[in-house]
Design a protein around this motif. Structure first.
Motif, PDB file in Angstrom:
ATOM      1  N   ARG A 175      -6.035  16.289  -3.515  1.00 31.46           N
ATOM      2  CA  ARG A 175      -5.551  17.120  -4.606  1.00 31.46           C
ATOM      3  C   ARG A 175      -4.046  16.945  -4.719  1.00 31.46           C
ATOM      4  N   GLY A 176      -3.537  17.082  -5.940  1.00 35.35           N
ATOM      5  CA  GLY A 176      -2.100  17.093  -6.137  1.00 35.35           C
ATOM      6  C   GLY A 176      -1.447  15.731  -6.236  1.00 35.35           C
ATOM      7  N   THR A 177      -2.238  14.634  -6.244  1.00 33.51           N
ATOM      8  CA  THR A 177      -1.683  13.293  -6.420  1.00 33.51           C
ATOM      9  C   THR A 177      -2.514  12.532  -7.436  1.00 33.51           C
ATOM     10  N   ASP A 178      -1.949  11.461  -7.985  1.00 40.18           N
ATOM     11  CA  ASP A 178      -2.633  10.700  -9.030  1.00 40.18           C
ATOM     12  C   ASP A 178      -3.618   9.689  -8.477  1.00 40.18           C
ATOM     13  N   GLU A 179      -3.401   9.192  -7.232  1.00 42.34           N
ATOM     14  CA  GLU A 179      -4.172   8.063  -6.737  1.00 42.34           C
ATOM     15  C   GLU A 179      -5.086   8.444  -5.574  1.00 42.34           C
ATOM     16  N   ALA A 185      -5.180   4.769  -0.780  1.00 39.81           N
ATOM     17  CA  ALA A 185      -4.775   5.350  -2.060  1.00 39.81           C
ATOM     18  C   ALA A 185      -3.734   4.478  -2.754  1.00 39.81           C
ATOM     19  N   VAL A 186      -2.713   4.048  -1.993  1.00 45.06           N
ATOM     20  CA  VAL A 186      -1.644   3.222  -2.559  1.00 45.06           C
ATOM     21  C   VAL A 186      -1.379   2.037  -1.638  1.00 45.06           C
ATOM     22  N   ASN A 187      -1.555   0.839  -2.201  1.00 42.44           N
ATOM     23  CA  ASN A 187      -1.197  -0.399  -1.500  1.00 42.44           C
ATOM     24  C   ASN A 187       0.165  -0.825  -2.030  1.00 42.44           C
ATOM     25  N   ASN A 188       1.196  -0.639  -1.215  1.00 45.24           N
ATOM     26  CA  ASN A 188       2.571  -0.779  -1.688  1.00 45.24           C
ATOM     27  C   ASN A 188       3.019  -2.228  -1.810  1.00 45.24           C
ATOM     28  N   ALA A 189       4.173  -2.414  -2.431  1.00 48.34           N
ATOM     29  CA  ALA A 189       4.723  -3.753  -2.637  1.00 48.34           C
ATOM     30  C   ALA A 189       4.838  -4.498  -1.312  1.00 48.34           C
ATOM     31  N   ASP A 190       4.438  -5.756  -1.316  1.00 45.91           N
ATOM     32  CA  ASP A 190       4.461  -6.655  -0.152  1.00 45.91           C
ATOM     33  C   ASP A 190       3.383  -6.324   0.877  1.00 45.91           C
ATOM     34  N   ALA A 191       2.567  -5.299   0.633  1.00 47.30           N
ATOM     35  CA  ALA A 191       1.451  -4.986   1.525  1.00 47.30           C
ATOM     36  C   ALA A 191       0.226  -5.774   1.083  1.00 47.30           C
ATOM     37  N   SER A 192      -0.741  -5.943   2.003  1.00 46.93           N
ATOM     38  CA  SER A 192      -1.922  -6.728   1.655  1.00 46.93           C
ATOM     39  C   SER A 192      -3.189  -6.092   2.205  1.00 46.93           C
ATOM     40  N   SER A 209      -6.491  10.796 -10.984  1.00 44.59           N
ATOM     41  CA  SER A 209      -6.897  10.103 -12.210  1.00 44.59           C
ATOM     42  C   SER A 209      -6.902   8.596 -12.034  1.00 44.59           C
ATOM     43  N   VAL A 210      -6.297   8.101 -10.945  1.00 44.21           N
ATOM     44  CA  VAL A 210      -6.255   6.665 -10.661  1.00 44.21           C
ATOM     45  C   VAL A 210      -7.120   6.424  -9.432  1.00 44.21           C
ATOM     46  N   ILE A 211      -8.291   5.829  -9.630  1.00 47.73           N
ATOM     47  CA  ILE A 211      -9.333   5.788  -8.609  1.00 47.73           C
ATOM     48  C   ILE A 211      -9.768   4.347  -8.388  1.00 47.73           C
ATOM     49  N   GLY A 212      -9.911   3.948  -7.114  1.00 49.27           N
ATOM     50  CA  GLY A 212     -10.324   2.581  -6.835  1.00 49.27           C
ATOM     51  C   GLY A 212     -11.292   2.477  -5.679  1.00 49.27           C
ATOM     52  N   ARG A 217      -3.987   2.655  -6.399  1.00 47.10           N
ATOM     53  CA  ARG A 217      -2.915   1.921  -7.074  1.00 47.10           C
ATOM     54  C   ARG A 217      -2.491   0.748  -6.212  1.00 47.10           C
ATOM     55  N   ASN A 218      -2.421  -0.436  -6.802  1.00 48.55           N
ATOM     56  CA  ASN A 218      -2.064  -1.646  -6.064  1.00 48.55           C
ATOM     57  C   ASN A 218      -0.742  -2.206  -6.572  1.00 48.55           C
ATOM     58  N   LEU A 219       0.242  -2.269  -5.664  1.00 47.76           N
ATOM     59  CA  LEU A 219       1.534  -2.899  -5.948  1.00 47.76           C
ATOM     60  C   LEU A 219       1.727  -4.151  -5.105  1.00 47.76           C
ATOM     61  N   GLY A 220       0.736  -4.443  -4.266  1.00 50.43           N
ATOM     62  CA  GLY A 220       0.842  -5.574  -3.351  1.00 50.43           C
ATOM     63  C   GLY A 220      -0.216  -6.621  -3.644  1.00 50.43           C
ATOM     64  N   ILE A 221      -0.966  -7.041  -2.600  1.00 55.61           N
ATOM     65  CA  ILE A 221      -1.945  -8.119  -2.739  1.00 55.61           C
ATOM     66  C   ILE A 221      -3.286  -7.628  -2.209  1.00 55.61           C
TER      67      ILE A 221
END
Length: 222
Positions: A175-179, A185-192, A209-212, A217-221
């Motif tokens: 609760r309280g977050t988008d992902e 939940a969040v794969n950050n930049a440069d993470a894989s 609202s962002v579900i995978g 949410r993917n910012l990495g690989i």
């Protein structure tokens, strides 16, 4: 205690250079290091095995090279009142290999929660790896990210799996977050994320609202 930071079922702070290693005997596929009679609660960085891991948590390499074998936590509950709750480690700055969470629930009343670790961090500029880990337990965050393996990944997730156990589903709720994500939940930049999967009986729940099926949410690989 409830006001502590770095609370673990085996060790509070597994420091750099420290290793928690197990070797299952015979045909056993796991060593249950923390059983279902144990509940672990802390203010922050609460983990089923280690509150904070800066070393290594693993199954002895000779045992792991045969059939899959796991370092397992079956705690009744792992809870962090102010975030960073993990079924194996509240926060990890060191590698975790062949670990399995079967806790009844992993809950952060505020902040991130993950089936293996809340946050897979970077240590001294080096990406930390979670390898061949498995989560079969529920993960909840009342105000933060939640993920089946980790809520927030800054390193490498390899060959990890989230699934239900027998007839029991595994629920990831935030609760309280988008992902929200079945693996993270969040794969950050440069993470894989490599070779990870969400198996049968996984339910994603909450306000996100962002579900995978792998990452919210993917910012990495992947």
């Amino acid at each position: 205690g409830r006001s502590g930071t770095g609370i673990g079922g085996i060790v509070g702070f597994n420091k750099s250079g420290g290793t928690v290693s197990v070797r299952p005997s015979g045909t056993a596929e796991e060593v249950v290091a923390v059983n279902s009679y144990v509940s672990i609660t802390g203010q922050s960085r609460a983990g089923g095995i280690a509150g904070i891991n800066a070393g290594k948590l693993e199954v002895d390499s000779a045992a792991a090279s045969a059939d899959p074998k796991y370092l397992t936590c079956e705690a009744k509950e792992v809870r962090a009142l102010a975030g960073y709750a993990g079924g194996i480690a509240g926060e990890t700055r060191g590698n975790i290999e062949w670990a399995r969470n079967e806790s009844g629930s992993v809950t952060a009343d505020y902040g991130p929660a993950g089936g293996i670790t809340a946050v897979n961090a970077i240590a001294d500029g080096t990406a930390v790896s979670l390898v061949s880990c498995q989560n079969l337990g529920d993960v909840n965050s009342d105000y933060g990210h939640a993920g089946g393996i980790t809520a927030e990944n800054y390193g490498t997730l390899r060959d990890c799996k989230v699934e239900g156990s027998g007839t029991k589903n595994t629920t990831i709720r935030s609760r309280g977050t988008d992902e929200i994500g079945a693996v993270c939940a969040v794969n950050n930049a440069d993470a894989s994320i490599e070779g990870c999967e969400s198996g049968k009986g996984v339910i994603l729940s909450g306000e996100s609202s962002v579900i995978g099926g792998i990452a919210g949410r993917n910012l990495g690989i992947i």
